[in-house]
Design an enzyme around this catalytic site. Structure first.
Site, PDB file in Angstrom:
ATOM      1  N   CYS A 138       0.910  -1.294  -0.022  1.00 17.33           N
ATOM      2  CA  CYS A 138      -0.065   0.056  -0.083  1.00 17.33           C
ATOM      3  C   CYS A 138       0.928   1.196   0.062  1.00 17.33           C
ATOM      4  O   CYS A 138       0.753   2.158  -0.747  1.00 17.33           O
ATOM      5  CB  CYS A 138      -0.821   0.001   1.271  1.00 17.33           C
ATOM      6  SG  CYS A 138      -1.970   1.389   1.289  1.00 17.33           S
ATOM      7  N   GLU A 213      -4.968  -5.405  -3.168  1.00 17.38           N
ATOM      8  CA  GLU A 213      -4.731  -4.051  -3.692  1.00 17.38           C
ATOM      9  C   GLU A 213      -5.656  -3.856  -4.943  1.00 17.38           C
ATOM     10  O   GLU A 213      -6.357  -3.030  -5.261  1.00 17.38           O
ATOM     11  CB  GLU A 213      -3.405  -3.625  -3.805  1.00 17.38           C
ATOM     12  CG  GLU A 213      -2.574  -2.907  -2.451  1.00 17.38           C
ATOM     13  CD  GLU A 213      -3.193  -1.612  -1.844  1.00 17.38           C
ATOM     14  OE1 GLU A 213      -4.246  -1.122  -2.777  1.00 17.38           O
ATOM     15  OE2 GLU A 213      -2.675  -1.026  -0.994  1.00 17.38           O
TER      16      GLU A 213
END
Length: 223
Positions: A138, A213
């Site tokens: 991230c 993600e």
């Protein structure tokens, strides 16, 4: 090796998924301004919820840390998340008539639950390295995306978001996270980390977080 040796190695091992994450249609819509505002706001609401759990993960990193320096780093990361990055989401959503109480009470998308609980489980069931492997896609992915989108000189519709992740503060944070990761790996796996029996499992933790993600962008784009 933009953000360190360990990140570069894990990124290369997950190259196909990494490209799908950092060049996702949601990201490309941010770049050229074609991303529907509804999709962006849906993402922002869920990302606020995500960052609440992400903050808990960095708090857990204080518990899992092996040195005072690691504890201090995790504490600073927690402060930035709670008092700076979340503020971007709150301010953007406020301009659209969505207040912070609404954000905090928003139902979590299943993709959000899957990702955040995976990160927290990595920390609870593993050690500091397991947690970092789940956290860094991230942080470093957004840093990479921000730089690429800023250099493209694309549509300005999402310029504030792009500048946040391309800006000096975020890029400095990414380099610091990369250095923390390299230091933590060297401390625990030695001078030849890829020869360690733990390397493959840690690389897979990273790759799993990258796939999560992708799922998060999917959620933002299509609901």
């Amino acid at each position: 090796m933009m953000y360190g040796e360990t990140f570069a190695a894990w990124r290369a091992e997950a190259a196909q998924d990494w490209h799908a994450y950092t060049h996702h249609p949601f990201v490309e819509g941010l770049k050229d301004g074609t991303l529907p505002r509804e999709a962006f706001l849906r993402y922002l609401v869920q990302d606020y919820v995500f960052l609440i759990h992400f903050s808990r993960a960095w708090a857990l990193a204080v518990v899992k840390a092996g040195t005072v320096a690691e504890m201090r780093f995790a504490t600073r990361a927690l402060d930035v998340l709670l008092n700076e990055e979340i503020a971007l989401h709150v301010a953007t959503c406020a301009r659209e008539g969505i207040d912070e109480a609404t954000l905090f009470a928003a139902p979590e998308a299943v993709q959000n639950i899957a990702y955040t609980r995976y990160v927290l489980d990595a920390g609870h069931s593993g050690d500091f390295l397991d947690l970092l492997a789940a956290l860094v896609p991230c942080v470093l992915g957004y840093g990479e995306i921000g730089l690429r989108l800023a250099s493209s000189r694309g549509n300005a519709s999402y310029g504030d978001w792009i500048e946040t992740y391309a800006g000096d503060a975020m890029q400095t944070a990414c380099h610091e996270v990369g250095a923390l990761l390299d230091s933590a790996v060297a401390r625990r796996l030695g001078p030849s980390p890829q020869a360690s029996p733990r390397w493959d499992a840690l690389s897979q933790r990273f790759a799993t977080a990258v796939r999560l993600e992708i799922g998060f962008w999917d959620m933002g784009l299509t609901g």
